[in-house]
Enzyme design. Structure first.
Site, PDB file in Angstrom:
ATOM      1  N   THR A  64       0.845  -1.191   0.000  1.00 34.81           N
ATOM      2  CA  THR A  64       0.000   0.000   0.000  1.00 34.81           C
ATOM      3  C   THR A  64       0.882   1.243   0.000  1.00 34.81           C
ATOM      4  O   THR A  64       1.905   1.274   0.693  1.00 34.81           O
ATOM      5  CB  THR A  64      -0.951   0.015   1.220  1.00 34.81           C
TER       6      THR A  64
ATOM      7  N   HIS B 199       2.488 -11.614  14.182  1.00 41.50           N
ATOM      8  CA  HIS B 199       3.564 -12.161  15.003  1.00 41.50           C
ATOM      9  C   HIS B 199       3.326 -13.620  15.394  1.00 41.50           C
ATOM     10  O   HIS B 199       4.211 -14.278  15.939  1.00 41.50           O
ATOM     11  CB  HIS B 199       3.719 -11.310  16.272  1.00 41.50           C
TER      12      HIS B 199
END
Length: 435
Positions: A354, A406
């Protein structure tokens, strides 16, 4: 005989849609395959075509209502074919008005031709007079404006205050003798209250607008990404000198040969593919208690439109050239802006890029695009002081941000991936060597 207009299959996992707008009115003639109604789904807008040529007979669902796949939207009356034939007969039977009009036109043409034959010289003289008069009128008006501007007088104190406050004196009326603009006139102008906003006057203090289906889907998916993923963002900066130099050197030859401009996005896509190959977890996703590693590289490119953010997919980017990437980005971006993006264009991405820099963003923390596990955020390029070989130099620098899940991506992998992207862009020759 009437043919039904039904909601077509809208794609994988899409079962309902909202009637955005009817493109034709009831009783209006339509052709086969001509769009009749626009449906808004969770991802894209879909136009439903007419099954046959005829007249739009009935509309069963109003704009704003929700429909399921296979629901009846309306009907098309096939009797239009006979109506068209009747219309042709009627046109042959009742054209007296048109004949009168054509006859009048012919008479007018004959009169004008006779006039031209009789007095050609006078017509030419009139044209010449008009051409001569127009610039004279313009010159007179221009002189009047200049004279008015010259007559306006300003006191020294008022001029100083206006320069400091950057006030346009052309619209200020002086209250002094002979219209002299005084210091008090400037102070009065600076103390005047601005008019209320036009939007407030038109719509009131608040507006209540129903969210579109696309906006509802965006809100839902972004909230799910925050709740389900253990999201973390790591940052780095990249010196864009070499990329910008390469673009300036070869952009004209590139465009002449491939018919498309050489942008920044192709460099970033190539750099990300190298990083994804080195760290497969960033190109993976979680499904239940399993990790699915993707051995293909479908890069999603975020595109902002009037309706909201859509993320079309570039497929098999590891097998694309720079020109292929740029062409596909242009095509997908145009389809998104025109509202012609399809559900297939949005599915199958493994990693997202993006670019908030096109809107002036210096730094941000992009949100994941589920079920993907990572997204790279690009930002604006700013001239910044950088230490090079012990000397401070001004270089074009972009900040990069990598948000990642994560749960499956460790910090070491995320930081190392971003470092590879940085090094590939600072030494773009590596992109051609795939190292």
């Amino acid at each position: 005989m009437a043919e039904k207009i039904t909601v077509p299959t809208l794609g994988e996992s899409v079962t309902e849609a909202t009637v955005s707008k009817w493109l034709k009115s009831q009783g209006e003639k339509v052709s086969a395959d001509e769009p009749l109604v626009e449906l808004e789904t969770d991802k894209v807008n879909v136009e439903v075509p007419s099954p046959i040529s005829g007249v739009l007979g009935s509309i069963s669902v109003k704009e704003g209502e929700t429909v399921n796949v296979g629901s009846l939207l309306g009907t098309v009356d096939k009797s239009s074919a006979t109506k068209e034939n009747n219309n042709k007969e009627v046109n042959n039977y009742t054209p007296p008005k048109k004949e009168q009009e054509t006859s009048k036109l012919k008479i007018f043409e004959e009169n004008t031709l006779d006039a031209k034959k009789k007095k050609p010289a006078k017509i030419q003289e009139r044209v010449l007079k008009l051409d001569e008069e127009e610039p004279l009128i313009l010159e007179e008006v221009h002189e009047e404006k200049l004279s008015n501007e010259v007559k306006k007088q300003i006191s020294p104190a008022a001029r100083k205050m206006a320069n400091e406050a950057k006030v346009d004196l052309s619209s200020v009326e002086g209250s002094g003798k002979n219209g002299v603009i005084l210091k008090e006139d400037i102070m009065g102008l600076m103390g005047s209250k601005p008019a209320p906003s036009e939007r407030k006057v038109k719509h009131g203090p608040e507006e209540r607008v129903r969210m579109t289906r696309l906006r509802l889907t965006i809100a839902k998916r972004l909230k799910e990404a925050q709740e389900n993923a253990a999201m973390l963002t790591t940052f780095n900066e990249v010196d864009m000198t070499e990329v910008m130099l390469m673009r300036s050197q070869y952009k004209e030859e590139f465009q002449k040969k491939y018919g498309v401009k050489l942008g920044f996005m192709s460099f970033f896509v190539k750099a990300c593919v190298i990083g994804l190959k080195n760290y497969p977890a960033i190109n993976a996703e979680i499904q239940g208690e399993e990790i699915i590693y993707k051995n293909y590289y479908n890069i999603s490119i975020a595109v902002g439109t009037d309706r909201g953010l859509v993320v079309p997919v570039l497929r098999e980017t590891d097998e694309m050239s720079f020109a292929d990437i740029e062409k596909n980005i242009v095509n997908l971006g145009q389809k998104a802006k025109d509202g012609k993006i399809t559900i297939e264009d949005l599915q199958g991405g493994t990693f997202t890029i993006t670019n908030g820099g096109i809107y002036g963003s210096m730094l941000s923390t992009p949100i994941l695009n589920p079920p993907q596990s990572a997204v790279l955020g690009m930002h604006n390029i700013i001239q910044r002081p950088v230490v090079v070989d012990g000397n401070v130099e001004v270089r074009p620098v972009m900040y990069l941000a990598l948000s990642y899940d994560h749960r499956i991506i460790d910090g070491k992998e995320a930081v190392s991936f971003l470092k590879i992207v940085k090094e590939s862009l600072e030494q773009p020759k590596r992109l051609f060597l795939n190292i």
